[in-house]
Write a protein that holds these residues in place. Structure first.
Motif, PDB file in Angstrom:
ATOM      1  N   GLN A 190       0.827  -1.205   0.000  1.00 43.53           N
ATOM      2  CA  GLN A 190       0.000   0.000   0.000  1.00 43.53           C
ATOM      3  C   GLN A 190       0.862   1.257   0.000  1.00 43.53           C
ATOM      4  O   GLN A 190       0.544   2.255  -0.647  1.00 43.53           O
ATOM      5  CB  GLN A 190      -0.929   0.012   1.221  1.00 43.53           C
ATOM      6  N   MET A 191       1.941   1.215   0.722  1.00 36.67           N
ATOM      7  CA  MET A 191       2.849   2.347   0.805  1.00 36.67           C
ATOM      8  C   MET A 191       3.526   2.612  -0.543  1.00 36.67           C
ATOM      9  O   MET A 191       3.597   3.761  -1.006  1.00 36.67           O
ATOM     10  CB  MET A 191       3.897   2.061   1.879  1.00 36.67           C
ATOM     11  N   GLU A 192       3.994   1.551  -1.161  1.00 35.29           N
ATOM     12  CA  GLU A 192       4.678   1.718  -2.444  1.00 35.29           C
ATOM     13  C   GLU A 192       3.741   2.265  -3.514  1.00 35.29           C
ATOM     14  O   GLU A 192       4.164   3.037  -4.379  1.00 35.29           O
ATOM     15  CB  GLU A 192       5.292   0.392  -2.913  1.00 35.29           C
ATOM     16  N   MET A 193       2.481   1.876  -3.453  1.00 35.31           N
ATOM     17  CA  MET A 193       1.523   2.364  -4.451  1.00 35.31           C
ATOM     18  C   MET A 193       1.457   3.886  -4.457  1.00 35.31           C
ATOM     19  O   MET A 193       1.434   4.522  -5.516  1.00 35.31           O
ATOM     20  CB  MET A 193       0.136   1.775  -4.174  1.00 35.31           C
ATOM     21  N   ILE A 194       1.435   4.496  -3.261  1.00 33.80           N
ATOM     22  CA  ILE A 194       1.370   5.955  -3.179  1.00 33.80           C
ATOM     23  C   ILE A 194       2.687   6.594  -3.621  1.00 33.80           C
ATOM     24  O   ILE A 194       2.701   7.598  -4.346  1.00 33.80           O
ATOM     25  CB  ILE A 194       1.023   6.404  -1.739  1.00 33.80           C
ATOM     26  N   VAL A 195       3.802   6.000  -3.195  1.00 35.16           N
ATOM     27  CA  VAL A 195       5.113   6.536  -3.573  1.00 35.16           C
ATOM     28  C   VAL A 195       5.291   6.509  -5.086  1.00 35.16           C
ATOM     29  O   VAL A 195       5.729   7.491  -5.701  1.00 35.16           O
ATOM     30  CB  VAL A 195       6.237   5.736  -2.878  1.00 35.16           C
ATOM     31  N   ARG A 196       4.936   5.386  -5.713  1.00 37.15           N
ATOM     32  CA  ARG A 196       5.061   5.275  -7.172  1.00 37.15           C
ATOM     33  C   ARG A 196       4.093   6.222  -7.881  1.00 37.15           C
ATOM     34  O   ARG A 196       4.407   6.785  -8.933  1.00 37.15           O
ATOM     35  CB  ARG A 196       4.785   3.835  -7.610  1.00 37.15           C
ATOM     36  N   ALA A 197       2.910   6.400  -7.305  1.00 43.37           N
ATOM     37  CA  ALA A 197       1.933   7.309  -7.915  1.00 43.37           C
ATOM     38  C   ALA A 197       2.474   8.727  -7.976  1.00 43.37           C
ATOM     39  O   ALA A 197       2.314   9.433  -8.980  1.00 43.37           O
ATOM     40  CB  ALA A 197       0.629   7.268  -7.124  1.00 43.37           C
ATOM     41  N   ARG A 198       3.127   9.160  -6.906  1.00 48.31           N
ATOM     42  CA  ARG A 198       3.732  10.492  -6.890  1.00 48.31           C
ATOM     43  C   ARG A 198       4.842  10.584  -7.939  1.00 48.31           C
ATOM     44  O   ARG A 198       4.972  11.600  -8.627  1.00 48.31           O
ATOM     45  CB  ARG A 198       4.301  10.790  -5.496  1.00 48.31           C
ATOM     46  N   GLN A 199       5.639   9.542  -8.052  1.00 51.74           N
ATOM     47  CA  GLN A 199       6.724   9.536  -9.034  1.00 51.74           C
ATOM     48  C   GLN A 199       6.198   9.688 -10.456  1.00 51.74           C
ATOM     49  O   GLN A 199       6.805  10.354 -11.297  1.00 51.74           O
ATOM     50  CB  GLN A 199       7.529   8.244  -8.920  1.00 51.74           C
ATOM     51  N   LEU A 200       5.054   9.052 -10.712  1.00 48.39           N
ATOM     52  CA  LEU A 200       4.475   9.069 -12.058  1.00 48.39           C
ATOM     53  C   LEU A 200       3.597  10.287 -12.300  1.00 48.39           C
ATOM     54  O   LEU A 200       3.030  10.438 -13.385  1.00 48.39           O
ATOM     55  CB  LEU A 200       3.668   7.783 -12.277  1.00 48.39           C
ATOM     56  N   GLY A 201       3.458  11.140 -11.288  1.00 47.49           N
ATOM     57  CA  GLY A 201       2.715  12.383 -11.475  1.00 47.49           C
ATOM     58  C   GLY A 201       1.209  12.260 -11.363  1.00 47.49           C
ATOM     59  O   GLY A 201       0.481  13.151 -11.809  1.00 47.49           O
TER      60      GLY A 201
END
Length: 240
Positions: A190-201
């Motif tokens: 769940q944590m990685e999903m948000i981090v990756r979402a921010r990275q992808l804009g």
């Protein structure tokens, strides 16, 4: 997009030994969507529960119809929320995906449905903002949750207040893209999903929620999960 251009919500419900909770959470979901006039389906992804969860799901499918309740079994030694969502996504026909727990810890509400009007790619329930909160946990569990969230904020600076929660709404195409990028399992997923979402804009909205500890069954959080969380956090810190 759903058939005919209308929005449709696919709710993914991973289950393991949830026979007591499942009928009520399905009833609450169905009532909420019906009262709001939103099209929906509930996809139950069961990890070979020995308590009769699958039989309950099959009965619910008969009651509500196979167009509203979809039962899918997945048995894997690597079963996690991530693998469950990947499995469930294969059967989702909605253009919005809701992920949540089946243990009644998440109160079914229209906040997520209404929030999509803000045109966010992701809407995340937060226990740590506004009037959000946690009820039914002892001090130890609260400290673990708060501590994990604090460390995550310091190390990753994700721009979201609650990274470990599992009550979210995604645009389907966004969730599919994130699934391709994420490698974590268990609670780190769940944590990685948000981090990756921010990275992808991708844009992320937040809605305060009240998290209530499960009424029936036992929590799946244990020492192994905590260790895995810390390892996953350090991996994310080193690679993002």
């Amino acid at each position: 997009m759903a058939a005919g251009g209308a929005d449709k919500f696919s709710v993914l419900l991973p289950t393991y030994n949830e026979r007591e909770n499942l009928p009520l959470v399905v009833w609450l979901l169905a009532r909420t969507f019906q009262e709001s006039g939103n099209n929906f389906e509930i996809i139950i992804i069961d990890d070979g529960s020995p308590d009769g969860t699958q039989e309950v799901a099959e009965q619910l499918e008969k009651i509500y119809g196979s167009d509203k309740i979809v039962m899918r079994e997945i048995i894997s030694v690597l079963f996690s929320s991530g693998t469950a969502y990947i499995h469930g996504m294969k059967h989702a026909t909605g253009n919005f995906i809701v992920i949540m727990d089946a243990d009644l810890s998440h109160h079914v509400s229209l906040h997520f449905i209404k929030q999509k009007e803000g045109n966010f790619d992701i809407v995340s329930g937060t226990r740590y903002k506004g009037n959000g909160g946690v009820y039914g946990w002892d001090l130890k569990r609260k400290l673990i949750s708060r501590g994990a969230n604090f460390i995550t904020q310091v190390l990753l600076r994700p721009g979201a207040s609650d990274l470990t929660g599992s009550f979210r709404l995604y645009r389907k195409e966004v969730l599919q893209k994130l699934m391709e990028k994420c490698v974590s399992k268990g609670y780190v997923f769940q944590m990685e999903m948000i981090v990756r979402a921010r990275q992808l804009g991708y844009t992320i909205g937040e809605v305060p929620i009240s998290f209530v500890d499960r009424v029936y069954g036992e929590s799946k959080l244990g020492g192994n999960e905590i260790v895995s969380f810390l390892k996953g956090l350090l991996t994310l810190f080193a690679t993002t």
